[in-house]
Design a protein around this motif. Structure first.
Motif, PDB file in Angstrom:
ATOM      1  N   SER A 356       0.823  -1.208   0.000  1.00  0.00           N
ATOM      2  CA  SER A 356       0.000   0.000   0.000  1.00  0.00           C
ATOM      3  C   SER A 356       0.858   1.259   0.000  1.00  0.00           C
ATOM      4  O   SER A 356       0.573   2.212  -0.743  1.00  0.00           O
ATOM      5  N   SER A 357       1.904   1.268   0.816  1.00  0.00           N
ATOM      6  CA  SER A 357       2.770   2.457   0.860  1.00  0.00           C
ATOM      7  C   SER A 357       3.482   2.676  -0.469  1.00  0.00           C
ATOM      8  O   SER A 357       3.646   3.823  -0.921  1.00  0.00           O
ATOM      9  N   ILE A 358       3.881   1.598  -1.143  1.00  0.00           N
ATOM     10  CA  ILE A 358       4.547   1.719  -2.447  1.00  0.00           C
ATOM     11  C   ILE A 358       3.582   2.267  -3.493  1.00  0.00           C
ATOM     12  O   ILE A 358       3.928   3.159  -4.292  1.00  0.00           O
ATOM     13  N   LYS A 375      -6.837   4.430  -5.156  1.00  0.00           N
ATOM     14  CA  LYS A 375      -7.897   3.476  -4.786  1.00  0.00           C
ATOM     15  C   LYS A 375      -7.321   2.075  -4.636  1.00  0.00           C
ATOM     16  O   LYS A 375      -7.692   1.329  -3.726  1.00  0.00           O
ATOM     17  N   PHE A 376      -6.403   1.698  -5.537  1.00  0.00           N
ATOM     18  CA  PHE A 376      -5.714   0.410  -5.397  1.00  0.00           C
ATOM     19  C   PHE A 376      -4.980   0.340  -4.056  1.00  0.00           C
ATOM     20  O   PHE A 376      -5.056  -0.654  -3.322  1.00  0.00           O
ATOM     21  N   GLU A 381      -4.512  -1.415   1.752  1.00  0.00           N
ATOM     22  CA  GLU A 381      -4.509  -0.972   3.144  1.00  0.00           C
ATOM     23  C   GLU A 381      -5.703  -1.557   3.912  1.00  0.00           C
ATOM     24  O   GLU A 381      -5.567  -1.987   5.067  1.00  0.00           O
ATOM     25  N   ALA A 382      -6.871  -1.570   3.266  1.00  0.00           N
ATOM     26  CA  ALA A 382      -8.054  -2.141   3.904  1.00  0.00           C
ATOM     27  C   ALA A 382      -7.888  -3.640   4.142  1.00  0.00           C
ATOM     28  O   ALA A 382      -8.338  -4.174   5.164  1.00  0.00           O
ATOM     29  N   ASN A 383      -7.225  -4.320   3.200  1.00  0.00           N
ATOM     30  CA  ASN A 383      -6.987  -5.752   3.357  1.00  0.00           C
ATOM     31  C   ASN A 383      -6.082  -6.017   4.561  1.00  0.00           C
ATOM     32  O   ASN A 383      -6.325  -6.941   5.346  1.00  0.00           O
ATOM     33  N   ALA A 384      -5.047  -5.200   4.708  1.00  0.00           N
ATOM     34  CA  ALA A 384      -4.152  -5.355   5.860  1.00  0.00           C
ATOM     35  C   ALA A 384      -4.911  -5.120   7.170  1.00  0.00           C
ATOM     36  O   ALA A 384      -4.761  -5.873   8.143  1.00  0.00           O
ATOM     37  N   SER A 385      -5.741  -4.075   7.195  1.00  0.00           N
ATOM     38  CA  SER A 385      -6.519  -3.789   8.398  1.00  0.00           C
ATOM     39  C   SER A 385      -7.507  -4.913   8.708  1.00  0.00           C
ATOM     40  O   SER A 385      -7.691  -5.286   9.880  1.00  0.00           O
ATOM     41  N   TYR A 509     -14.901 -10.768   7.314  1.00  0.00           N
ATOM     42  CA  TYR A 509     -13.668 -10.384   6.614  1.00  0.00           C
ATOM     43  C   TYR A 509     -13.868 -10.418   5.098  1.00  0.00           C
ATOM     44  O   TYR A 509     -13.533  -9.458   4.386  1.00  0.00           O
ATOM     45  N   HIS A 510     -14.414 -11.522   4.587  1.00  0.00           N
ATOM     46  CA  HIS A 510     -14.576 -11.648   3.134  1.00  0.00           C
ATOM     47  C   HIS A 510     -15.622 -10.673   2.591  1.00  0.00           C
ATOM     48  O   HIS A 510     -15.467 -10.163   1.471  1.00  0.00           O
TER      49      HIS A 510
END
Length: 557
Positions: A356-358, A375-376, A381-385, A509-510
């Protein structure tokens, strides 16, 4: 059911009035009658004529929202009057040796079971007192219905125990400990719990003391487990997450004790819940004064039981012992698999954060596609959270719950082993008695008078020991059978709740990730539609001429 309760109550009152009718007519015998009432522990004082079952024809059918009151004879007592002690004349069913529920509490329970709202009642729940020797409304030891680590049992059990908070106490720079605030609400008779509510503070070593006392007093029962002093994934035992997990486990421990038909009536458990700090410390000191000797004896019995086999093992407990052992191993495998999955999800969450940071850095260097690329990055980031959140919820509702129930099944194994040790003690006593009996018979044949008297005394002593051990074994077998059956019943519901929560966590989660990717997909489709030219059958000559132009810049092309 409601009519049966009223009938039983009226028959009780009717038999009492009929037996003492002459005394009711005499003012001189009023004092003796009051004494008899006190001996019967009857708290509703009626000076009534004879009441029969025919009078029930005029009794209206109670609705669920009505208070369970005794039928009031015409012209005698109004519904809003009270007895000499200030208590409303309310039917309070009870039976000796069993727990009770207040009438208003019973009404609320009926409403809960029927899906309705609890009705209003003019009975003060904190001031009720139960009447013994009449059938109970409900049997209190029901199947446990846990929610994660415990279940909301406010309308089911008459002893409700919960840990509401914790507090850190610092003794010095290097020494500190946690205190847990325990709230207890009791609907039991006053000779068991003097007050309806208690609030005490206890530390972890007090829980250990209670566990050891219960294990000593009830060695052949399945004792709920305590959480360990340390958890492997926490290095600091004052870590807030660790303290929260321990508080949940300790709360579950007290809740299971409070709904148990034997543990909940133990004197040490009552002292733990009700005694002030000074009185509790004195009680702990007195109760642990002889534990060293008892601990040595119990350890020696365990060593003997492991080195010797029973001659006549009970066929009921053999398969259950194997089941507890196998069940504990399977739960351990599931808990280790979940630990591995959590480690993998933690690594995946870290990778998504890096990605996400990249992608955010890449989006800052793009002028036209920056919003889409961001948006990507937001999806990653949302997936990590979401992965971190899934680990947090599963660590309590699934992994910790499995671990505690694995310890609970190990308690079943330990209870059966202690029962086997008691049976081994009985078999050894029987063998010793038989040896003395055989030696006594040989001494009688040989005519050794001195030896005959001595062997007779030893044989009698061994016989008393064998009979006492047999009584203990019989009682332990019956109690353990009941405890195993209740454990099996609650186990099915508990595991269903654990796996339901586990499934809900994954679905949440899914669903969250599906929503994130769906939004991104819609954005990409809209972007493609906005950038595409309107469909034309014949291309304009300007586009054809500009295709070979190197300066031509068209997103659609």
């Amino acid at each position: 059911f409601r009519i049966s309760c009223i009938k039983m109550a009226v028959e009780e009152r009717s038999s009492f009035v009929n037996e003492n009718f002459d005394e009711l007519q005499s003012e001189d015998s009023k004092e003796s009658l009051e004494q008899k009432k006190l001996e019967r522990s009857d708290e509703v004082h009626y000076d009534l004529p004879t009441v029969t079952i025919k009078d029930l024809e005029e009794v209206p059918v109670l609705e669920l929202n009505d208070t369970l009151k005794a039928p009031t004879p015409p012209g005698e007592i109004k519904s809003d009057e009270t007895d000499d002690d200030g208590y409303s004349p309310v039917i309070r069913p009870d039976t000796k040796g069993m727990t009770t529920i207040a009438p208003s509490q019973a009404t609320a329970t009926l409403n809960t079971l029927n899906g309705g709202e609890s009705g209003s009642s003019d009975v003060d729940e904190t001031s009720h007192r139960s009447l013994p020797h009449t059938p109970p409304l409900f049997h209190q030891y029901d199947v446990i219905q846990p929610n994660v680590l415990r279940h909301d049992d406010s309308n089911v059990f008459d002893l409700q125990v919960s840990i509401v908070s914790h507090e850190k106490h610092v003794i010095s720079k290097t020494e500190s400990f946690m205190m847990y605030k325990i709230n207890t609400t009791s609907l039991r008779p006053r000779h068991l719990f003097e007050k309806p509510e208690y609030v005490v503070w206890r530390r972890y070593k007090d829980f250990e003391w209670l566990y050891n006392q219960l294990e000593k007093n009830y060695p052949t029962l399945i004792l709920p487990p305590l959480p360990g002093k340390q958890i492997s994934r926490y290095f600091d035992h004052m870590n807030e997450a660790f303290v929260e997990e321990r508080q949940k486990c300790l709360d579950q421990f007290l809740w299971r004790l409070g709904v148990h038909p034997f543990f909940s009536y133990d004197h040490n458990f009552k002292m733990f819940l009700t005694a002030e700090s000074s009185d509790f410390s004195s009680h702990v000191t007195e109760s642990t004064s002889g534990d060293n000797f008892l601990g040595k004896v119990s350890s020696s019995v365990k060593q003997v039981s492991t080195s010797m086999r029973l001659k006549h093992p009970d066929p009921y407990f053999i398969p259950h012992g194997k089941y507890f052992h196998s069940f504990s191993e399977k739960l351990g495998v599931l808990e280790r698999i979940e630990t591995r999955l959590q480690n993998e999800r933690a690594g995946l969450a870290s990778s998504n954060e890096d990605l996400s940071s990249i992608v955010y850095s890449w989006a800052n260097s793009e002028s036209q596609l920056g919003s889409t690329i961001r948006k990507f990055a937001g999806v990653f980031e949302a997936n990590a959270s979401a992965l971190v959140g899934l680990n947090e919820t599963n660590s309590t509702s699934f992994q910790l719950a499995l671990k505690m129930y694995q310890l609970y099944s190990n308690s079943g194994v330990s209870a059966i082993k202690r029962r086997d040790a008691l049976q081994l003690e009985y078999e050894i006593a029987c063998e010793e008695r038989d040896k003395k009996k055989k030696a006594h018979e040989e001494a009688v044949v040989a005519g050794k008078t001195d030896k005959i008297v001595k062997l007779a005394q030893e044989m009698e002593k061994c016989g008393v020991t064998a009979e006492h051990t047999q009584d203990q074994l019989t009682k332990s077998n019956e109690q353990l059978r009941v405890d195993i059956e209740k454990w099996m019943e609650s186990k099915d519901t508990y595991l269903q709740e654990i796996f339901t929560n586990w499934t809900d966590n994954y679905l949440h989660y899914h669903e969250r990730m599906f929503h994130e990717w769906e939004e991104l997909l819609l954005l990409l489709r809209q972007l493609g539609q906005d950038s595409s030219p309107p469909p034309q059958t014949t291309p304009p000559s300007s586009i054809i001429n500009n295709i070979s132009n190197p300066n031509y810049d068209s997103i659609s092309d």
